[in-house]
Design a protein around this motif. Structure first.
Motif, PDB file in Angstrom:
ATOM      1  N   SER A  46       0.789  -1.210   0.152  1.00  0.00           N
ATOM      2  CA  SER A  46       0.137  -0.038  -0.020  1.00  0.00           C
ATOM      3  C   SER A  46       0.806   1.350   0.009  1.00  0.00           C
ATOM      4  O   SER A  46       1.863   1.391   0.922  1.00  0.00           O
ATOM      5  N   GLY A  47       0.548   2.147  -0.760  1.00  0.00           N
ATOM      6  CA  GLY A  47       1.195   3.501  -0.912  1.00  0.00           C
ATOM      7  C   GLY A  47       2.427   3.444  -1.688  1.00  0.00           C
ATOM      8  O   GLY A  47       3.234   4.489  -1.851  1.00  0.00           O
ATOM      9  N   LYS A  50       0.642   2.028  -6.872  1.00  0.00           N
ATOM     10  CA  LYS A  50      -0.045   1.118  -7.768  1.00  0.00           C
ATOM     11  C   LYS A  50      -0.998   2.066  -8.486  1.00  0.00           C
ATOM     12  O   LYS A  50      -1.299   2.149  -9.706  1.00  0.00           O
ATOM     13  N   SER A  51      -1.987   2.790  -7.862  1.00  0.00           N
ATOM     14  CA  SER A  51      -3.016   3.648  -8.384  1.00  0.00           C
ATOM     15  C   SER A  51      -2.387   4.772  -8.869  1.00  0.00           C
ATOM     16  O   SER A  51      -2.751   4.947 -10.318  1.00  0.00           O
TER      17      SER A  51
HETATM   18  N1  LIG Z   1      -3.020  13.611  -5.707  1.00  0.00           N
HETATM   19  C1  LIG Z   1      -2.361  13.309  -4.434  1.00  0.00           C
HETATM   20  N2  LIG Z   1      -1.621  14.289  -3.902  1.00  0.00           N
HETATM   21  C2  LIG Z   1      -0.825  14.105  -2.902  1.00  0.00           C
HETATM   22  N3  LIG Z   1      -0.284  12.831  -2.683  1.00  0.00           N
HETATM   23  C3  LIG Z   1      -0.947  11.875  -3.345  1.00  0.00           C
HETATM   24  C4  LIG Z   1      -1.887  11.739  -4.280  1.00  0.00           C
HETATM   25  N4  LIG Z   1      -2.140  10.763  -4.943  1.00  0.00           N
HETATM   26  C5  LIG Z   1      -1.455   9.744  -4.216  1.00  0.00           C
HETATM   27  N5  LIG Z   1      -0.651  10.322  -3.359  1.00  0.00           N
HETATM   28  C6  LIG Z   1       0.249   9.716  -2.528  1.00  0.00           C
HETATM   29  O1  LIG Z   1       1.144   8.778  -3.414  1.00  0.00           O
HETATM   30  C7  LIG Z   1       1.200   7.613  -2.876  1.00  0.00           C
HETATM   31  C8  LIG Z   1       1.015   6.618  -3.706  1.00  0.00           C
HETATM   32  O2  LIG Z   1      -0.466   6.334  -3.624  1.00  0.00           O
HETATM   33  P1  LIG Z   1      -1.072   5.600  -4.631  1.00  0.00           P
HETATM   34  O3  LIG Z   1      -2.562   5.635  -4.289  1.00  0.00           O
HETATM   35  O4  LIG Z   1      -0.598   5.435  -5.987  1.00  0.00           O
HETATM   36  O5  LIG Z   1      -0.831   4.025  -3.853  1.00  0.00           O
HETATM   37  P2  LIG Z   1      -1.240   2.428  -3.860  1.00  0.00           P
HETATM   38  O6  LIG Z   1       0.010   1.854  -4.126  1.00  0.00           O
HETATM   39  O7  LIG Z   1      -2.359   2.604  -4.983  1.00  0.00           O
HETATM   40  O8  LIG Z   1      -1.838   2.368  -2.548  1.00  0.00           O
HETATM   41  P3  LIG Z   1      -3.076   1.410  -2.014  1.00  0.00           P
HETATM   42  O9  LIG Z   1      -2.731   0.089  -2.279  1.00  0.00           O
HETATM   43  O10 LIG Z   1      -3.232   1.708  -0.767  1.00  0.00           O
HETATM   44  O11 LIG Z   1      -4.301   1.694  -2.888  1.00  0.00           O
HETATM   45  C9  LIG Z   1       0.739   7.700  -1.415  1.00  0.00           C
HETATM   46  O12 LIG Z   1       1.446   8.070  -0.496  1.00  0.00           O
HETATM   47  C10 LIG Z   1      -0.253   8.646  -1.554  1.00  0.00           C
HETATM   48  O13 LIG Z   1      -0.825   9.178  -0.412  1.00  0.00           O
END
Ligand SMILES: Nc1ncnc2c1ncn2[C@@H]1O[C@H](COP(=O)(O)OP(=O)(O)OP(=O)(O)O)[C@@H](O)[C@H]1O
Length: 228
Positions: A46-47, A50-51
């Motif tokens: 997480s974090g 990925k998204s």
């Molecule tokens: N628009 C934004 N502004 C500031 N920080 C952001 C933004 N979008 C994402 N982040 C930060 O970037 C990092 C990666 O986020 P992302 O959502 O891509 O992670 P992830 O791997 O998909 O997490 P999860 O498995 O929890 O969904 C996180 O620390 C998040 O807080």
């Protein structure tokens, strides 16, 4: 067999959030390529981004540096209208929560993207009905999302994502909100659909068992996409 076409390519992609002291570098020179017919699992803590990766790949966010190619075309210098047009015709999205329109039936939800793309209602309806049948929710076509189970809602959302026959399917935790048995069932339908249509798919998931069924698994380490 002819070489498979490159559907998605990321080259040297950087993506950061925030400014100055609070800057957060999520992607740092990330490279990745996906070819038609491939299903890739994106499994990372997480974090880690990925998204973010899916948003950049799906032309929903601009990279700060680097290039994104969809079907061989670099998208960095395109106008917003051109990016929207590529998103509508070439890319399908599935999210953890279905985002179906609550006031429309399952069938209408799947018809919608096709009608926006200019297809006649009769053709859109026929294709929507066939896709719902394929996802084994054809019998629920007249029902609104709130009347469907979580697994049925996700199967409708998947049918909607491929309604315009995209080249690329991007799924962000598509079964993350479902119990393990339903997740497996929904994933079976998703996998069969992707295999049958020959599109390329990248599926972010925390579910290692489902990830193990895909062609490749990648993760994000220090802002880069690496195979494992
Ligand atoms: N628009 C934004 N502004 C500031 N920080 C952001 C933004 N979008 C994402 N982040 C930060 O970037 C990092 C990666 O986020 P992302 O959502 O891509 O992670 P992830 O791997 O998909 O997490 P999860 O498995 O929890 O969904 C996180 O620390 C998040 O807080």
């Amino acid at each position: 067999m002819p070489p498979r076409k490159s559907v998605l390519k990321l080259a040297g992609v950087d993506r950061q959030y925030g400014q100055g002291d609070t800057v957060l570098s999520i992607l740092k020179g990330a490279n990745f390529e996906l070819r038609s017919g491939e299903i890739v699992a994106l499994v990372a803590p997480s974090g880690t981004g990925k998204s973010t990766l899916l948003h950049v790949a799906g032309l929903l966010e601009h990279p700060d540096n680097g290039e994104v190619f969809i079907n061989g075309r670099e998208c960095g210098k395109l106008t917003d209208e051109q990016r929207t047009s590529i998103r509508r015709s070439d890319i399908g999205f599935v999210y953890q929560f279905h985002h179906l329109l609550p006031e429309f039936s399952a069938l209408e939800n799947v018809m919608m993207p096709q009608m926006i793309a200019g297809l006649a209602p009769k053709e859109a309806q026929e294709r929507a009905a066939a896709l719902l049948d394929y996802m084994r929710v054809g019998h629920r076509g007249d029902h609104r999302p709130a009347e469907l189970s979580g697994g049925e809602q996700q199967r409708v959302a998947i049918a909607r994502a491929v309604a315009n026959a995209p080249l690329l399917l991007l799924a962000d935790e598509p079964t993350g909100n479902l119990d393990p048995q339903t997740a497996s069932y929904v994933f079976d339908a998703l996998e069969a659909l992707v295999r049958q249509s020959g599109l390329a798919a990248m599926i972010a998931t925390h579910n290692h068992e489902l990830a193990g069924r895909m062609d490749r698994r990648v993760t994000i380490e220090n802002g880069k996409v690496v195979e494992f």
